[in-house]
Design a protein around this motif. Structure first.
Motif, mmCIF file in Angstrom:
data_model
loop_
_atom_site.group_PDB
_atom_site.id
_atom_site.type_symbol
_atom_site.label_atom_id
_atom_site.label_comp_id
_atom_site.label_asym_id
_atom_site.label_seq_id
_atom_site.Cartn_x
_atom_site.Cartn_y
_atom_site.Cartn_z
ATOM 1 N N THR A 1 -18.364 -64.101 85.077
ATOM 2 C CA THR A 1 -17.103 -63.432 85.846
ATOM 3 C C THR A 1 -17.657 -62.117 86.465
ATOM 4 O O THR A 1 -17.858 -61.196 85.635
ATOM 5 N N VAL A 2 -17.305 -62.049 87.699
ATOM 6 C CA VAL A 2 -17.602 -60.835 88.566
ATOM 7 C C VAL A 2 -16.614 -60.417 89.251
ATOM 8 O O VAL A 2 -15.909 -61.049 89.517
ATOM 9 N N MET A 3 -16.735 -58.993 89.678
ATOM 10 C CA MET A 3 -15.889 -58.460 90.475
ATOM 11 C C MET A 3 -16.400 -58.286 91.887
ATOM 12 O O MET A 3 -17.415 -57.872 92.144
ATOM 13 N N GLY A 4 -15.877 -59.172 92.750
ATOM 14 C CA GLY A 4 -16.446 -59.225 94.174
ATOM 15 C C GLY A 4 -15.801 -58.327 95.151
ATOM 16 O O GLY A 4 -15.018 -57.159 94.838
ATOM 17 N N LYS A 5 -15.958 -58.371 96.509
ATOM 18 C CA LYS A 5 -15.326 -57.467 97.640
ATOM 19 C C LYS A 5 -13.917 -57.748 97.318
ATOM 20 O O LYS A 5 -13.317 -58.658 97.069
ATOM 21 N N GLY A 6 -13.237 -56.287 97.754
ATOM 22 C CA GLY A 6 -11.610 -56.356 97.567
ATOM 23 C C GLY A 6 -11.229 -56.518 96.260
ATOM 24 O O GLY A 6 -9.998 -56.710 96.135
ATOM 25 N N ARG A 7 -12.060 -56.084 95.255
ATOM 26 C CA ARG A 7 -11.480 -56.046 93.851
ATOM 27 C C ARG A 7 -10.977 -57.546 93.510
ATOM 28 O O ARG A 7 -10.113 -57.747 92.662
ATOM 29 N N LYS A 8 -11.742 -58.593 93.967
ATOM 30 C CA LYS A 8 -11.374 -59.861 93.671
ATOM 31 C C LYS A 8 -12.156 -60.465 92.700
ATOM 32 O O LYS A 8 -13.402 -60.529 92.669
ATOM 33 N N GLN B 1 -17.535 -71.700 99.610
ATOM 34 C CA GLN B 1 -16.667 -70.468 99.870
ATOM 35 C C GLN B 1 -16.219 -69.936 98.859
ATOM 36 O O GLN B 1 -16.228 -68.717 98.333
ATOM 37 N N GLU B 2 -15.765 -70.814 97.686
ATOM 38 C CA GLU B 2 -15.118 -69.987 96.376
ATOM 39 C C GLU B 2 -16.201 -69.329 95.685
ATOM 40 O O GLU B 2 -16.030 -68.289 95.198
ATOM 41 N N ILE B 3 -17.402 -70.112 95.668
ATOM 42 C CA ILE B 3 -18.402 -69.718 94.735
ATOM 43 C C ILE B 3 -18.906 -68.174 95.342
ATOM 44 O O ILE B 3 -19.236 -67.400 94.543
ATOM 45 N N LEU B 4 -19.109 -68.294 96.580
ATOM 46 C CA LEU B 4 -19.766 -67.091 97.367
ATOM 47 C C LEU B 4 -18.731 -65.878 97.241
ATOM 48 O O LEU B 4 -19.296 -64.850 97.499
ATOM 49 N N GLY B 5 -17.444 -66.152 97.166
ATOM 50 C CA GLY B 5 -16.449 -64.982 97.233
ATOM 51 C C GLY B 5 -16.096 -64.688 98.688
ATOM 52 O O GLY B 5 -15.615 -63.715 99.087
ATOM 53 N N HIS B 6 -16.443 -65.699 99.660
ATOM 54 C CA HIS B 6 -15.998 -65.350 101.178
ATOM 55 C C HIS B 6 -14.470 -65.343 101.439
ATOM 56 O O HIS B 6 -13.870 -66.300 100.767
ATOM 57 N N SER B 7 -14.048 -64.274 102.300
ATOM 58 C CA SER B 7 -12.488 -64.441 102.442
ATOM 59 C C SER B 7 -12.120 -65.424 103.287
ATOM 60 O O SER B 7 -10.840 -65.862 103.518
#
Length: 223
Positions: free
Chosen positions: A116-123, A210-216
């Motif tokens: 579980t990681v914290m991506g861009k935009g604190r997501k 898209q979900e795995i990479l954390g793209h908006s």
């Protein structure tokens, strides 16, 4: 005219179009701020045209190059185990280098093989990894428990503190050169890109990617 000349000079020096584009954006924000604060009566950046942004596709590692890169670290030491585990996790999950280095030790789910990681935009998002990568992570975790630790992050440097991004980039570059990899940019982002390409080639779909990479947006994933 001076502002335009500065951007032109960057182009003459051979700076990438992305660098010039970001420089223009930074200057635009600065002048807008100075005008809003009353330090300037006029914003000259409003009359400076936005530079063209060229987007070159990143060439991924071939499977053979990726295998050589992962095999490069000397796994007789804790730091070799660490570096192998870092590169395997990036290649297997597509994590950004910032997400990898900020990974908390308590956010590795060994049973379900995901982090579980914290991506861009604190997501926050959960990203899976394979059993083979899990084995590499476990080998490093065992060795890590005997090394000095001053942080809760999973990947630590020799002082027991988290590794900085520039250090991680240099490590990947050094291993790539030692493995004799040529014709492709040797960087953590290339590992992320390689994961994305191999995911699609092996039957994955762009929506789950898209979900795995954390793209908006899906457009980022398509690119």
């Amino acid at each position: 005219a001076l502002l335009r000349e500065h951007l032109t000079e960057l182009r003459r020096r051979g700076q990438a179009s992305e660098t010039i584009f970001r420089t223009h954006g930074g200057m635009r924000c600065a002048f807008r701020f100075w005008k809003r604060e009353g330090l300037l009566a006029d914003n000259p950046m409003e009359r400076v045209e936005r530079p063209r942004r060229e987007r070159a596709l990143i060439r991924p590692f071939s499977p053979e190059q990726a295998s050589r890169l992962i095999a490069a670290p000397d796994t007789r030491s804790v730091y070799g185990l660490r570096d192998r585990a870092m590169m395997m996790l990036m290649l297997d999950s597509g994590l950004r280098i910032s997400e990898l280095l900020s990974l908390d030790s308590g956010r590795v789910d060994w049973l379900n093989c995901n982090v579980t990681v914290m991506g861009k935009g604190r997501k926050e998002r959960s990203v899976p990894f394979s059993a083979k990568t899990g084995q590499a992570l476990l080998e490093y975790a065992r060795a890590r428990s005997k090394a000095p630790s001053k942080s809760g992050q999973f990947f630590l440097g020799k002082t027991g503190k988290p590794i900085c991004r520039s250090k991680a980039r240099k490590l990947v570059l050094r291993y790539g050169r030692a493995a004799g990899i040529e014709g492709v940019r040797i960087s953590p982002h290339t590992l992320r890109h390689t994961f994305a390409v191999l995911y699609i080639r092996n039957g994955g779909d762009s929506f789950s990617l898209q979900e795995i990479l954390g793209h908006s947006t899906l457009e980022m994933t398509r690119r």
